[in-house]
Design a protein around this motif. Structure first.
Motif, short mmCIF file in Angstrom:
data_model
loop_
_atom_site.label_atom_id
_atom_site.label_comp_id
_atom_site.label_asym_id
_atom_site.label_seq_id
_atom_site.Cartn_x
_atom_site.Cartn_y
_atom_site.Cartn_z
N THR A 1 5.91 2.53 0.62
CA THR A 1 4.90 3.01 1.56
C THR A 1 5.11 4.47 1.97
O THR A 1 4.26 5.03 2.67
N LYS A 2 6.21 5.08 1.56
CA LYS A 2 6.49 6.47 1.94
C LYS A 2 5.91 7.50 0.97
O LYS A 2 5.83 8.68 1.30
N TYR A 3 5.54 7.07 -0.23
CA TYR A 3 5.11 8.01 -1.26
C TYR A 3 3.82 7.53 -1.91
O TYR A 3 3.53 6.33 -1.93
N PRO A 4 3.05 8.47 -2.47
CA PRO A 4 1.86 8.06 -3.22
C PRO A 4 2.26 7.53 -4.59
O PRO A 4 3.31 7.89 -5.13
N TYR A 5 1.41 6.69 -5.14
CA TYR A 5 1.66 6.20 -6.50
C TYR A 5 1.66 7.36 -7.49
O TYR A 5 2.54 7.47 -8.34
N HIS B 1 9.45 -0.64 2.06
CA HIS B 1 9.54 0.54 2.90
C HIS B 1 9.47 1.82 2.07
O HIS B 1 8.77 2.78 2.43
N THR C 1 6.28 11.46 -6.22
CA THR C 1 5.45 10.28 -6.42
C THR C 1 6.28 9.14 -6.98
O THR C 1 7.34 9.34 -7.57
N GLU D 1 3.78 16.79 -5.36
CA GLU D 1 4.45 15.89 -4.44
C GLU D 1 5.42 14.99 -5.20
O GLU D 1 5.32 14.82 -6.41
N ASN E 1 0.85 -1.19 0.00
CA ASN E 1 0.00 0.00 0.00
C ASN E 1 0.88 1.24 0.00
O ASN E 1 1.84 1.33 0.79
N ASP E 2 0.56 2.19 -0.88
CA ASP E 2 1.32 3.43 -0.87
C ASP E 2 0.91 4.29 0.31
O ASP E 2 0.12 3.87 1.15
N VAL E 3 1.45 5.49 0.41
CA VAL E 3 1.21 6.33 1.58
C VAL E 3 -0.26 6.70 1.72
O VAL E 3 -0.74 6.99 2.82
N GLU E 4 -1.03 6.67 0.62
CA GLU E 4 -2.44 6.99 0.66
C GLU E 4 -3.32 5.76 0.86
O GLU E 4 -4.54 5.86 0.86
#
Length: 280
Positions: A151-155, A148, A164, A162, A104-107
Motif C-alpha cells: 500500500t506504500k507504492y504504486p504498482y 503494508h 514502484t 518513482e 490496493n496500491d498507493v494510487e
C-alpha cells in the motif's frame, strides 16, 4: 524471555549411572535390604526421567514445573533435570509461500501480491514463551507486512520517476524483509529472505491497465522513431550540402525532409513514385 543453556550431562554417562543404581537396588533387594533397595531403584527411575534425545538442528527447551530452565542446542543423548518437560523447537531453515493477497496500491488500484518468506528460529525461548505457535505468528505477520508494503507504492508508473512494485522488485523485497524482521524479533525468528513471487493487477482492472501500458509503449516507440527520423533527415541534407552533390533551396529542403519523414515514420513500406519526365 531470553534463551540460556540448560544443565545437562552426557546421556551415556547418565545411562551408566542409572544402570549402576538399578543394579545395586536389585542386588540389595535380593539380599532383603528393602529400604536401601527401594531408594536406589527410586533414584534410578528419577534419573531415567531426565534422559532426552536432541536431533541435529533442533533445540530442546527444558521446563520444570512451569519454570524455564534453559535450552539444549547440542545434538545427541543427554541427561537433564529429572521430571522436566522438554519441548522440541526446530532450528532448521524454513519457508512458506504466502497467499495471493488482494490489496490496493498507493494510487488505489487493486492488485494481487504474494511472497515467499525464508526464516529460522534463533532464540528458542522467545519462540516458545513470547508468542503462541510461532509458525502461525510468522505467517500472519508476513501477510500483514506484505499488505503494508504494497500500500506504500504504486504498482507501476509510466513516467519512471518513482519507486514502484513492478519496477523495483529488489528494493521492495529488501524493505519487506526489514519490516518483517522488526515484527518477528519478538518471536526470536530471523528473516533470511523475502521475495515477491506474484504481482499483478486484479482481474477487474487488468484489461484496462494492459491497454494503458500498450498505449504508453506505442507513444514511447513513436517518440523514438520521430527523433531518429528527424536526425536522419538532418544528416542527409547536411551530407548532400557538404559533398555539393545538389544545391537545394528552402522549398526543396522542406520537400525532401517531408518525404524522408514519411518514408521513415510510416508503419508500412512506402512506394516510391519515379518521375521520368514530361510528354511536353
Amino acid at each position: 524471555m531470553r534463551e540460556k543453556q540448560a544443565w545437562r550431562i552426557n546421556g551415556f554417562l547418565g545411562f551408566l549411572t542409572i544402570a549402576v543404581l538399578a543394579g545395586l537396588g536389585v542386588l540389595m533387594l535380593v539380599n532383603t535390604k528393602l529400604v536401601p533397595a527401594i531408594l536406589l531403584l527410586l533414584a534410578a527411575v528419577i534419573l531415567a526421567s531426565g534422559i532426552t534425545i536432541v536431533q541435529p538442528n533442533q533445540a530442546g527447551v527444558v521446563i520444570f514445573f512451569g519454570k524455564y530452565l534453559g535450552t539444549i542446542r547440542d545434538s545427541g543423548l543427554f541427561l537433564t533435570v529429572p521430571f522436566s518437560l522438554r519441548k522440541t523447537v526446530s532450528l532448521r531453515v524454513n519457508n512458506f509461500n504466502s497467499k495471493r493477497l488482494k490489496v490496493n496500491d498507493v494510487e488505489g488500484n487493486p492488485i494481487e501480491i504474494a511472497a515467499v518468506i525464508v526464516y529460522k528460529v534463533v532464540d528458542s525461548a522467545k519462540a516458545v514463551f513470547d508468542v503462541d505457535h510461532y509458525e502461525e505468528f510468522v505467517e500472519i505477520q508476513s501477510e500483514t507486512a506484505i499488505r503494508h508494503v504494497a500500500t506504500k507504492y504504486p504498482y507501476d508508473t509510466f513516467e519512471n520517476v518513482e519507486l514502484t512494485l513492478r519496477g523495483n522488485a529488489e528494493e521492495i523485497s529488501n524493505e519487506l524483509a526489514t519490516e518483517l524482521q522488526e515484527r518477528l524479533n519478538v518471536a526470536g525468528v530471523e528473516v533470511i529472505e523475502a521475495r515477491l513471487t506474484h504481482l499483478a493487477y486484479s482481474t477487474e482492472i487488468a484489461q484496462a491497465m494492459l491497454q494503458r501500458q500498450q498505449a504508453a509503449a506505442i507513444i514511447a516507440a513513436r517518440q523514438k522513431i520521430v527523433e531518429g527520423a528527424v536526425g536522419m533527415a538532418q544528416m542527409a541534407i547536411k551530407q548532400l550540402e557538404q559533398d555539393q552533390i545538389v544545391d537545394l533551396d528552402d522549398e526543396r529542403k522542406v520537400q525532401m525532409v517531408n518525404n524522408l519523414l514519411v518514408a521513415i515514420v510510416s508503419e508500412k513500406s512506402t512506394q516510391p513514385v519515379i518521375n521520368t519526365g514530361s510528354l511536353y
